[in-house]
Design a protein around this motif. Structure first.
Motif, short mmCIF file in Angstrom:
data_model
loop_
_atom_site.label_atom_id
_atom_site.label_comp_id
_atom_site.label_asym_id
_atom_site.label_seq_id
_atom_site.Cartn_x
_atom_site.Cartn_y
_atom_site.Cartn_z
N PRO B 142 -2.81 3.99 13.95
CA PRO B 142 -2.07 4.59 12.73
C PRO B 142 -1.26 3.86 12.13
O PRO B 142 -0.77 4.02 11.00
N ARG B 143 -0.47 2.94 13.02
CA ARG B 143 0.46 2.32 12.01
C ARG B 143 0.48 1.20 10.75
O ARG B 143 0.97 1.33 10.00
N PRO B 144 -0.59 0.41 10.99
CA PRO B 144 -0.88 0.04 9.78
C PRO B 144 -0.95 0.89 8.50
O PRO B 144 -0.46 0.58 6.97
N TYR B 145 -1.51 2.15 8.64
CA TYR B 145 -1.56 3.13 7.42
C TYR B 145 -0.04 3.53 7.40
O TYR B 145 0.15 4.02 6.08
N ALA B 146 0.76 3.91 8.29
CA ALA B 146 1.97 4.16 7.99
C ALA B 146 2.78 3.09 7.54
O ALA B 146 3.59 3.43 6.45
N GLU B 147 2.56 1.95 7.63
CA GLU B 147 3.24 0.80 6.94
C GLU B 147 2.71 0.69 5.62
O GLU B 147 3.66 0.38 4.90
N ILE B 148 1.32 0.81 5.31
CA ILE B 148 0.91 0.78 4.01
C ILE B 148 1.54 1.98 3.09
O ILE B 148 2.32 1.73 2.13
N LEU B 149 1.82 3.11 3.69
CA LEU B 149 2.70 4.20 2.93
C LEU B 149 4.13 3.86 2.79
O LEU B 149 4.81 4.41 1.89
N ARG B 150 4.72 3.12 3.85
CA ARG B 150 6.04 2.85 3.61
C ARG B 150 6.30 1.74 2.66
O ARG B 150 7.21 1.90 1.64
N GLN B 151 5.36 0.74 2.40
CA GLN B 151 5.52 -0.10 1.18
C GLN B 151 5.37 0.72 0.10
O GLN B 151 6.02 0.48 -0.84
N TRP B 152 4.34 1.46 -0.25
CA TRP B 152 4.13 2.11 -1.32
C TRP B 152 5.40 3.11 -1.89
O TRP B 152 6.03 3.18 -2.74
N SER B 153 5.84 3.91 -0.82
CA SER B 153 6.88 4.95 -0.92
C SER B 153 8.16 4.11 -1.06
O SER B 153 9.14 4.92 -1.38
#
Lengths: 108, 550
Positions: B142-153
């Motif tokens: 799940p961490r790549p998706y968490a990272e994508i969300l981090r970059q977006w947010s």
């Protein structure tokens, strides 16, 4: 003629630069310990001292001063609320930290 | 592991410089506290009972040994030689001086860390499964998706002043270790019939004074729409979330009041409008981020390690620790180590700088330079070869970190409570210490079996008491600390909110009350295989009420 307060009070705040808990003493000085804080007995005195405290806030020495209820027990100022007692000492679970820790360090 | 790109580096350095200037302006009087407070909160700085508190983000709970060493260094140099791991997979320092915080942030930036968006009404640190990338039951890391969300947010201009804070959690496994149904948005990675990756979206969960289980808003959102669907939810919330009442401002209240069907409809309309925008996630972008989280170079090891098996026979303490604190790894020959930061008698989640350094060394030497912070306030070494477990255990024993209680009653979650927190109404830590000490006997707590015991020092529920199999909430009743007990909460995929059992107990009666509850369970369970939560679900509250109140 003054209006006595239901509970005696002291004024407290946190120091801006380090967040340390402090209490208002006489002559507008902020003290690191509650022991010698100015005990306020009347509504008029509270209003006058709060003006002094708010000036310290405006002067960026303390943050958001407020008054707390205290009792004087055997000559010592003791807050009535446990939260405020903890502020005068430090965490109950780490007696080496906070004001109580400073006291231990000085006594050692 | 994810590495900062040029944008991240520049952005974080600029923010440190900005905050340094803001502190200087505050101290000089150019900024009032009213002006400064939102700025310091956006940088993770609170003012608590005794001092300032700095909350540092550990994105999705993953960090390197170098980063853990930096956390230890900050604890020693600027604080009181310890840090507190939190239920948001972050770390908090309880004693920094305001004047030191810019220097601390500068030091953190050196190791690609920061405190941005760990407070304030913005999208907070995205959390995830602390076993991510190692768990056997995982569909995808799940961490790549968490990272994508981090970059977006990160500093998303539209979502920097939301009605209230906003928390997102992601699990890549069907067994939910990230408590996704108690987040504003919870994501479960799934595969559809064609094998495509996507997400089940849950919305409107949370704890606090109004605990709510999130509602399923969309069973399957394809990977390419992750950001556009998330943005659609945020837009609906930002538009309709209440700003007039702090206690009704979270998305859970909006979902509850408007109804999930209406919210689903509004989100669908917004999603239809933006789904083909720049937010569309191309596969190659996901692949690029995934590369940062590639599995380490595992050795091909046999299923059975002779050295490991012999060590278990030789050392009963090691055997117990392995049984309790080591979880099966997806890769044969490896294990996932949970380092319990819950030694009975110590404050849950507190680690000294020396202990942090030991954990950093172990991560570097035995776990491919990776560590995790769990929302249960423990530290995880995600990839340890079975052959190396004994050496890890011995080092942990030396550092006082080898408590064999992961998942047991003494592995309590506890918030800082009234000993530190300006919001708290009662103390949590001493109650947790006393209970953990009471149940510290290995044999007894292992006989009791899996049991989540959680305590909060106020209704804000940072100690997750609502989702404890046994939850304890400290309140102030006319100047006395009183502790309410709830039963039946659960943060996993079978999410439930604990129910209050009856009148609260003074602090000196809590131990006995929990003992009575545990004894009632032991007397009524069908067998040792029936865990506490299963027994409670079968029996209901009545036998426990009877035992406690007569």
């Amino acid at each position: 003629m003054t209006t006595p307060l239901k509970n005696t009070k002291v004024i407290t705040a946190n120091r801006l630069i380090d967040g340390d808990a402090v209490w208002l003493g006489t002559n507008g000085q902020w003290l690191d310990r509650v022991d010698n804080a100015l005990v306020i007995e009347s509504k008029e005195q509270l209003e006058a001292q709060m003006v002094i405290a708010m000036k310290s806030d405006a002067d960026n020495y303390v943050v958001e001063p407020y008054d707390i209820d205290v009792n004087v027990e055997s000559g010592k100022v003791v807050p009535t609320k446990f939260r405020e007692v903890i502020r005068t000492k430090g965490p109950t679970v780490r007696t080496d930290l906070g004001k109580q820790g400073d006291f231990q360090a000085h006594a050692a | 592991m994810y590495r900062y790109d040029e944008f991240d580096k520049e952005f974080v350095s600029k923010r440190v410089a900005q905050f340094r200037e803001q502190v200087e302006r505050r101290v000089s009087g150019e900024l009032s506290e009213d002006n400064f407070k939102p700025l310091r909160l956006m940088n993770g700085v609170y003012l608590q009972l005794h001092a300032y508190m700095l909350r540092v983000a550990v994105p999705y709970g993953t960090l390197s040994s170098k980063q853990m060493r930096k956390l230890a260094h900050i604890a020693k140099k600027y604080d009181r030689d310890y840090g507190h791991f939190t239920t948001r997979q972050n770390i908090q320092y309880n004693w920094p001086k305001l004047s030191d915080i810019p220097d601390i942030l500068e030091e953190l930036a050196e190791v690609e860390m920061h405190a941005i968006q760990t407070s304030g009404n913005c999208i907070r640190n995205v959390t995830t499964d602390h076993f991510a990338g190692a768990a056997k039951d995982e569909i995808a890391d799940p961490r790549p998706y968490a990272e994508i969300l981090r970059q977006w947010s990160s500093i998303h201009p539209e979502f920097s002043f939301l009605p209230r804070k906003f928390k997102i959690a992601v699990t890549g496994a069907p067994n939910d270790r990230a408590a996704i149904q108690f987040h504003d948005i919870g994501l479960e990675v799934k595969k559809d019939a064609a094998g495509r990756i996507g997400f089940a979206f849950y919305v409107g969960g949370g704890q606090g004074r109004t605990p709510m289980i999130a509602k399923l808003i969309n069973e399957f959102v394809p990977q390419e729409d992750l950001l556009s669907y998330t943005e659609a939810i945020l837009r609906v919330y930002n538009l309709y979330g209440r700003r007039d009442n702090k206690y009704k401002a979270r998305i859970k209240i909006l979902v509850h009041e408007a109804g999930i069907d209406k919210i689903r409809e509004d989100v669908a309309a917004e999603f239809a409008r933006i789904k083909d925008s720049v937010l569309k996630l191309p596969d190659e972008d996901v692949t690029a981020i995934e590369a940062y989280f590639a599995a380490p170079e595992f050795k091909e090891l046999p299923n059975v390690s002779t050295a490991f098996e012999q060590a278990k026979v030789r050392d009963a303490g090691f055997k117990t620790w392995v049984e309790q604190n080591v979880t099966e790894h997806a890769k044969v020959g490896y294990g996932i180590v949970t380092i319990s930061v819950k030694k009975p008698g110590d404050a849950p989640g507190d680690a000294s700088s020396a202990q942090m350094n030991v954990m950093a060394d172990l991560g570097e030497k035995y776990s491919f330079d990776e560590l995790r912070i769990s929302h249960e306030q423990n530290v995880v070494l995600p990839h340890v070869a079975l052959d190396d477990l004994e050496a890890v255990y011995k080092a942990l024993v030396e550092a006082d970190l080898a408590t064999s209680n992961a998942g047991l009653i003494s592995d309590m979650i506890a918030c800082p409570g009234l000993d530190y927190c300006a919001l708290a109404t009662a103390r949590s830590i001493p109650v947790a210490q006393s209970l953990a000490t009471k149940f510290e006997d290995d044999e007894r707590q292992r006989d009791i079996g899996p049991l989540k015991l959680k305590i909060s020092g106020c209704i804000n529920a940072c100690g997750h008491h609502h989702v404890g199999h046994i939850g304890i909430l400290g309140v102030d009743r006319k100047g006395e600390e009183l502790y309410q007990i709830t039963l039946g909460g659960s943060a996993d995929e079978q999410a439930s909110v604990g129910q209050i059992l009856g009148p609260g107990f003074p602090s000196d009666k809590v131990d006995d009350a929990i003992e009575t509850i545990v004894e009632t369970y032991l007397q009524n369970r069908t067998s040792k295989d029936e865990a506490f939560i299963d027994a409670y679900r079968r029996l209901g509250a009545e036998p426990f009420k009877q035992a406690l109140y007569g």
